[in-house]
Design a protein around this motif. Sequence first.
Motif, PDB file in Angstrom:
ATOM      1  N   UNK A 198       0.845  -1.180   0.000  1.00 46.69           N
ATOM      2  CA  UNK A 198       0.000   0.000   0.000  1.00 46.69           C
ATOM      3  C   UNK A 198       0.882   1.231   0.000  1.00 46.69           C
ATOM      4  N   UNK A 199       0.402   2.307  -0.613  1.00 47.22           N
ATOM      5  CA  UNK A 199       1.161   3.551  -0.662  1.00 47.22           C
ATOM      6  C   UNK A 199       0.239   4.726  -0.392  1.00 47.22           C
ATOM      7  N   UNK A 200       0.826   5.796   0.126  1.00 52.90           N
ATOM      8  CA  UNK A 200       0.098   7.037   0.309  1.00 52.90           C
ATOM      9  C   UNK A 200       1.072   8.199   0.242  1.00 52.90           C
ATOM     10  N   UNK A 201       0.510   9.376   0.048  1.00 49.97           N
ATOM     11  CA  UNK A 201       1.300  10.607  -0.033  1.00 49.97           C
ATOM     12  C   UNK A 201       0.882  11.511   1.120  1.00 49.97           C
ATOM     13  N   UNK A 202       1.770  11.768   2.073  1.00 50.93           N
ATOM     14  CA  UNK A 202       1.406  12.604   3.223  1.00 50.93           C
ATOM     15  C   UNK A 202       0.924  14.008   2.837  1.00 50.93           C
ATOM     16  N   UNK A 203       1.408  14.535   1.719  1.00 54.18           N
ATOM     17  CA  UNK A 203       1.024  15.881   1.303  1.00 54.18           C
ATOM     18  C   UNK A 203      -0.300  15.923   0.535  1.00 54.18           C
ATOM     19  N   UNK A 204      -0.833  14.754   0.190  1.00 55.84           N
ATOM     20  CA  UNK A 204      -2.113  14.664  -0.520  1.00 55.84           C
ATOM     21  C   UNK A 204      -3.035  13.717   0.251  1.00 55.84           C
ATOM     22  N   UNK A 205      -3.591  14.171   1.363  1.00 50.06           N
ATOM     23  CA  UNK A 205      -4.447  13.303   2.181  1.00 50.06           C
ATOM     24  C   UNK A 205      -5.543  12.635   1.355  1.00 50.06           C
ATOM     25  N   UNK A 206      -5.710  11.350   1.588  1.00 44.83           N
ATOM     26  CA  UNK A 206      -6.732  10.582   0.892  1.00 44.83           C
ATOM     27  C   UNK A 206      -6.263   9.963  -0.405  1.00 44.83           C
ATOM     28  N   UNK A 207      -5.058  10.278  -0.826  1.00 45.00           N
ATOM     29  CA  UNK A 207      -4.521   9.725  -2.069  1.00 45.00           C
ATOM     30  C   UNK A 207      -3.726   8.464  -1.730  1.00 45.00           C
ATOM     31  N   UNK A 208      -4.280   7.322  -2.112  1.00 47.62           N
ATOM     32  CA  UNK A 208      -3.675   6.030  -1.776  1.00 47.62           C
ATOM     33  C   UNK A 208      -3.696   5.108  -2.987  1.00 47.62           C
ATOM     34  N   UNK A 209      -2.886   4.060  -2.930  1.00 49.94           N
ATOM     35  CA  UNK A 209      -2.860   3.057  -3.999  1.00 49.94           C
ATOM     36  C   UNK A 209      -2.405   1.728  -3.431  1.00 49.94           C
ATOM     37  N   UNK A 210      -2.777   0.665  -4.118  1.00 51.42           N
ATOM     38  CA  UNK A 210      -2.390  -0.695  -3.738  1.00 51.42           C
ATOM     39  C   UNK A 210      -1.777  -1.399  -4.934  1.00 51.42           C
ATOM     40  N   UNK A 211      -0.910  -2.367  -4.665  1.00 55.17           N
ATOM     41  CA  UNK A 211      -0.338  -3.167  -5.742  1.00 55.17           C
ATOM     42  C   UNK A 211       0.214  -4.471  -5.215  1.00 55.17           C
TER      43      UNK A 211
ATOM     44  N   UNK B 133      -5.979  12.540  -8.471  1.00 56.91           N
ATOM     45  CA  UNK B 133      -6.247  13.334  -7.270  1.00 56.91           C
ATOM     46  C   UNK B 133      -6.027  14.818  -7.560  1.00 56.91           C
ATOM     47  N   UNK B 134      -4.887  15.140  -8.179  1.00 56.16           N
ATOM     48  CA  UNK B 134      -4.575  16.537  -8.483  1.00 56.16           C
ATOM     49  C   UNK B 134      -5.528  17.100  -9.539  1.00 56.16           C
ATOM     50  N   UNK B 135      -5.893  16.298 -10.512  1.00 54.30           N
ATOM     51  CA  UNK B 135      -6.832  16.737 -11.543  1.00 54.30           C
ATOM     52  C   UNK B 135      -8.183  17.090 -10.924  1.00 54.30           C
ATOM     53  N   UNK B 136      -8.666  16.235 -10.019  1.00 54.88           N
ATOM     54  CA  UNK B 136      -9.946  16.507  -9.357  1.00 54.88           C
ATOM     55  C   UNK B 136      -9.869  17.745  -8.467  1.00 54.88           C
ATOM     56  N   UNK B 137      -8.730  17.943  -7.808  1.00 56.55           N
ATOM     57  CA  UNK B 137      -8.560  19.144  -6.986  1.00 56.55           C
ATOM     58  C   UNK B 137      -8.644  20.395  -7.866  1.00 56.55           C
ATOM     59  N   UNK B 138      -7.973  20.351  -9.024  1.00 56.88           N
ATOM     60  CA  UNK B 138      -8.025  21.495  -9.949  1.00 56.88           C
ATOM     61  C   UNK B 138      -9.452  21.743 -10.426  1.00 56.88           C
ATOM     62  N   UNK B 139     -10.153  20.669 -10.804  1.00 55.36           N
ATOM     63  CA  UNK B 139     -11.543  20.802 -11.279  1.00 55.36           C
ATOM     64  C   UNK B 139     -12.443  21.408 -10.209  1.00 55.36           C
ATOM     65  N   UNK B 140     -12.177  21.070  -8.946  1.00 54.04           N
ATOM     66  CA  UNK B 140     -12.977  21.592  -7.836  1.00 54.04           C
ATOM     67  C   UNK B 140     -12.510  22.972  -7.376  1.00 54.04           C
ATOM     68  N   UNK B 141     -11.467  23.504  -8.019  1.00 55.22           N
ATOM     69  CA  UNK B 141     -10.952  24.822  -7.657  1.00 55.22           C
ATOM     70  C   UNK B 141     -10.202  24.846  -6.339  1.00 55.22           C
ATOM     71  N   UNK B 142      -9.731  23.701  -5.905  1.00 58.81           N
ATOM     72  CA  UNK B 142      -8.995  23.623  -4.643  1.00 58.81           C
ATOM     73  C   UNK B 142      -7.519  23.928  -4.868  1.00 58.81           C
ATOM     74  N   UNK B 143      -6.871  24.522  -3.871  1.00 62.07           N
ATOM     75  CA  UNK B 143      -5.445  24.798  -4.018  1.00 62.07           C
ATOM     76  C   UNK B 143      -4.637  23.488  -4.001  1.00 62.07           C
TER      77      UNK B 143
END
Length: 75
Positions: free
Chosen positions: A16-29, A46-56
């Motif tokens: 499992x992986x996650x990015x501490x700077x992008x809460x909720x962004x996880x992956x499995x392999x 994750x970043x694309x959806x943040x941009x679409x939602x106008x989030x920083x």
Amino acid sequence: MSNYVILIERAPDGYGAWCPDLPGCVALGDTIEETISEMQDAMRCHLELMREDGLPIPAPNTVAATMTAVDVAAA
């Protein structure tokens, strides 16, 4: 340019992986390589959806270091 840190942990059925700077962004392999590839896709989405939602977009702030067991035992 800074890089986002991802953390990868072994799980009972793969990794499992996650990015501490992008809460909720996880992956499995099943392998580390697959997990990294899945995490790249997850971060892209994750970043694309943040941009679409106008989030920083958070700046990468996490720094990683590794220590050997000998380093820790000597402390």
